[in-house]
Design an enzyme around this catalytic site. Structure first.
Site, PDB file in Angstrom:
ATOM      1  N   ASP A 151       0.821  -1.215   0.000  1.00 12.24           N
ATOM      2  CA  ASP A 151       0.000   0.000   0.000  1.00 12.24           C
ATOM      3  C   ASP A 151       0.854   1.265   0.000  1.00 12.24           C
ATOM      4  OD1 ASP A 151      -2.402   1.434   0.071  1.00 12.24           O
ATOM      5  OD2 ASP A 151      -3.252   0.241   1.689  1.00 12.24           O
ATOM      6  N   TRP A 160      -2.604   3.336  -5.849  1.00  7.70           N
ATOM      7  CA  TRP A 160      -3.876   3.961  -6.240  1.00  7.70           C
ATOM      8  C   TRP A 160      -3.796   4.714  -7.570  1.00  7.70           C
ATOM      9  CZ3 TRP A 160      -2.631   6.641  -1.164  1.00  7.70           C
ATOM     10  CH2 TRP A 160      -2.727   5.744  -0.100  1.00  7.70           C
ATOM     11  N   ASP A 183      -9.935   3.366  -3.742  1.00  6.22           N
ATOM     12  CA  ASP A 183     -10.655   2.165  -3.302  1.00  6.22           C
ATOM     13  C   ASP A 183     -12.054   2.044  -3.902  1.00  6.22           C
ATOM     14  OD1 ASP A 183      -8.421   1.949  -1.783  1.00  6.22           O
ATOM     15  OD2 ASP A 183      -9.451   1.920   0.153  1.00  6.22           O
TER      16      ASP A 183
HETATM   17  C1  GLA Z   1      -5.978   1.318   1.402  1.00  5.68           C
HETATM   18  C2  GLA Z   1      -6.073   0.328   0.262  1.00  5.68           C
HETATM   19  C3  GLA Z   1      -7.216  -0.640   0.542  1.00  5.68           C
HETATM   20  C4  GLA Z   1      -6.983  -1.342   1.858  1.00  5.68           C
HETATM   21  C5  GLA Z   1      -6.814  -0.328   2.974  1.00  5.68           C
HETATM   22  C6  GLA Z   1      -6.378  -0.988   4.267  1.00  5.68           C
HETATM   23  O1  GLA Z   1      -7.104   2.148   1.436  1.00  5.68           O
HETATM   24  O2  GLA Z   1      -6.243   0.971  -0.956  1.00  5.68           O
HETATM   25  O3  GLA Z   1      -7.343  -1.573  -0.511  1.00  5.68           O
HETATM   26  O4  GLA Z   1      -5.838  -2.154   1.752  1.00  5.68           O
HETATM   27  O5  GLA Z   1      -5.835   0.649   2.643  1.00  5.68           O
HETATM   28  O6  GLA Z   1      -6.148  -0.072   5.292  1.00  5.68           O
END
Ligand code: GLA
Length: 380
Positions: A149, A183, A205
């Site tokens: 991440d 992202w 997300d």
């Molecule tokens: C980010 C990621 C998600 C998830 C959360 C966990 O938002 O993009 O997919 O892994 O963190 O905290």
């Protein structure tokens, strides 16, 4: 060469292992499950074991799903005396190695999560500047997949942060699928391969809502050229079965994700799937489209506002097609075979949700209710 020796030579060639580069870890899009979409931080080792059990018992494993991936919140708040990440012992009293052994004994693989930052998104310890020790810890536990991440990244260059972990994973010698989760902020599709990753998130997300799925879909346009074996665009995990979309919406979400060669990472509770959720997640014909090497990921070939046509060229020359109605009312919609780069005239059309074949002339013509999609294979 005498016929007999030719046969012997041929037979011995057949038994030679085919050359597989060490890093051929995701020749097709990875398939599995991840804890985040449904459970967030409410995870523990029982959930992971029961999910592995359910992956086998439900038929998901037979359908191709194999990674059981633990997302954020598995970590203890502090590193140990030797600087290693440790597992939250209240939630995972048996430790990660035993859990990995359990998952492996089911013929499945296990994934874990960290962040290229000083903390995870849920403020647990993360791996920035600890890449070597953390990669080795994951390898020692028997981890097969790392989702990495982007939280708490201290504004340090993404390429450096993600390369450090890619190098560290490689140095362990254990094959570990490397899944980037920045992202799309730094266009990781342009450099993901160079840091050793097999897949990369292209967006923020997903939420369990039609509007979210459509927003993420729009962000995939133009990225198809970055995708291929061991290099997958990841529009985020599936929401199928989590309850806030209709059956038709989930069918459309799954059809489009499959067509785009997205990793098929289920995000629902595998222990209590309804029949309709199973029907979607285990549609083997749709999965086969996703897992076909294809040469190119499915992409949008026509945009009529609320109606869209998406197409994936299959490796055998067939075309997989999704006809999408993003609007709320029912529409008639059609696509010509020539738009699919096929000859005009008659083709066999397979409906991948009705599981029927039709011999069709000139075009596919369908009625699409609001928020729905049809998915077809047109034989070449
Ligand atoms: C980010 C990621 C998600 C998830 C959360 C966990 O938002 O993009 O997919 O892994 O963190 O905290």
């Amino acid at each position: 060469m005498k016929p007999l020796s030719a046969i012997v030579l041929f037979a011995s060639l057949l038994t030679l292992p085919s050359p597989r580069p060490a890093d051929n870890l995701a020749p097709t899009p990875p398939m599995g499950w991840n804890s985040w979409n449904k459970f967030g931080c409410r995870i523990d080792e029982n959930l992971i074991r029961e999910t592995a059990d359910a992956m086998v018992a439900s038929g998901m494993k037979d359908a191709g799903y194999k990674y059981v991936n633990i997302d954020d919140c598995w970590e203890a708040p502090e590193r140990d005396a030797r600087g290693r990440l440790t597992t939250d012992t209240a939630r995972f009293p048996g430790g990660m190695k035993a859990l990995a052994d359990y998952v492996h004994a089911k013929g499945l693989k296990i994934g874990i999560y960290s962040s290229a930052g000083t903390g995870t998104c849920q403020r647990r310890p993360a791996s920035l500047d600890h890449e070597v020790v953390d990669a080795q810890t994951f390898a020692d536990w028997g981890i097969d997949y790392l989702k990495y991440d982007n939280c708490n990244n201290q504004n340090r260059a993404a390429l450096d942060r993600y390369k450090a972990m890619g190098d560290a994973l490689k140095a362990t010698g254990r094959p570990i699928v490397y899944s980037l989760c920045e992202w799309g902020q730094n266009k990781s599709w342009e450099w993901g391969k160079t840091v050793g990753a097999q897949l990369w998130r292209t967006t923020g997300d997903i939420r369990d809502q039609w509007a979210s799925a459509m927003t993420l879909l729009d962000r995939q346009v133009g990225l198809e050229k970055y995708s291929g074996p061991n290099a997958w665009n990841d529009p985020d995990m599936l929401e199928v079965g989590n309850g806030r979309m209709t059956y038709n919406e989930y069918v459309a979400h799954f059809s489009l994700w499959a067509l785009m060669n997205a990793p098929l990472i289920a995000g629902n509770d595998l222990r209590s799937m309804s029949d309709s959720t199973k029907t979607i997640l285990m549609n083997k014909e749709v999965i086969a489209v996703n897992q076909d090497w294809g040469g190119m990921q499915g992409h949008k070939i026509r945009d009529d506002g609320e109606l869209e046509v998406w197409m994936k060229p299959m490796s055998n020359g067939d075309k997989a097609v999704v006809l999408l109605n993003r609007g709320t009312t029912t529409f008639e919609y059609a696509v010509n075979f020539t738009e699919l780069e096929l000859s005009a005239g008659t083709h066999q059309v397979r409906d991948l949700w009705a599981h029927t074949n039709k011999s069709v002339s000139g075009l596919i013509h369908v009625t699409l209710s609001g928020h729905s999609a049809g998915m077809y294979i047109v034989k070449r």
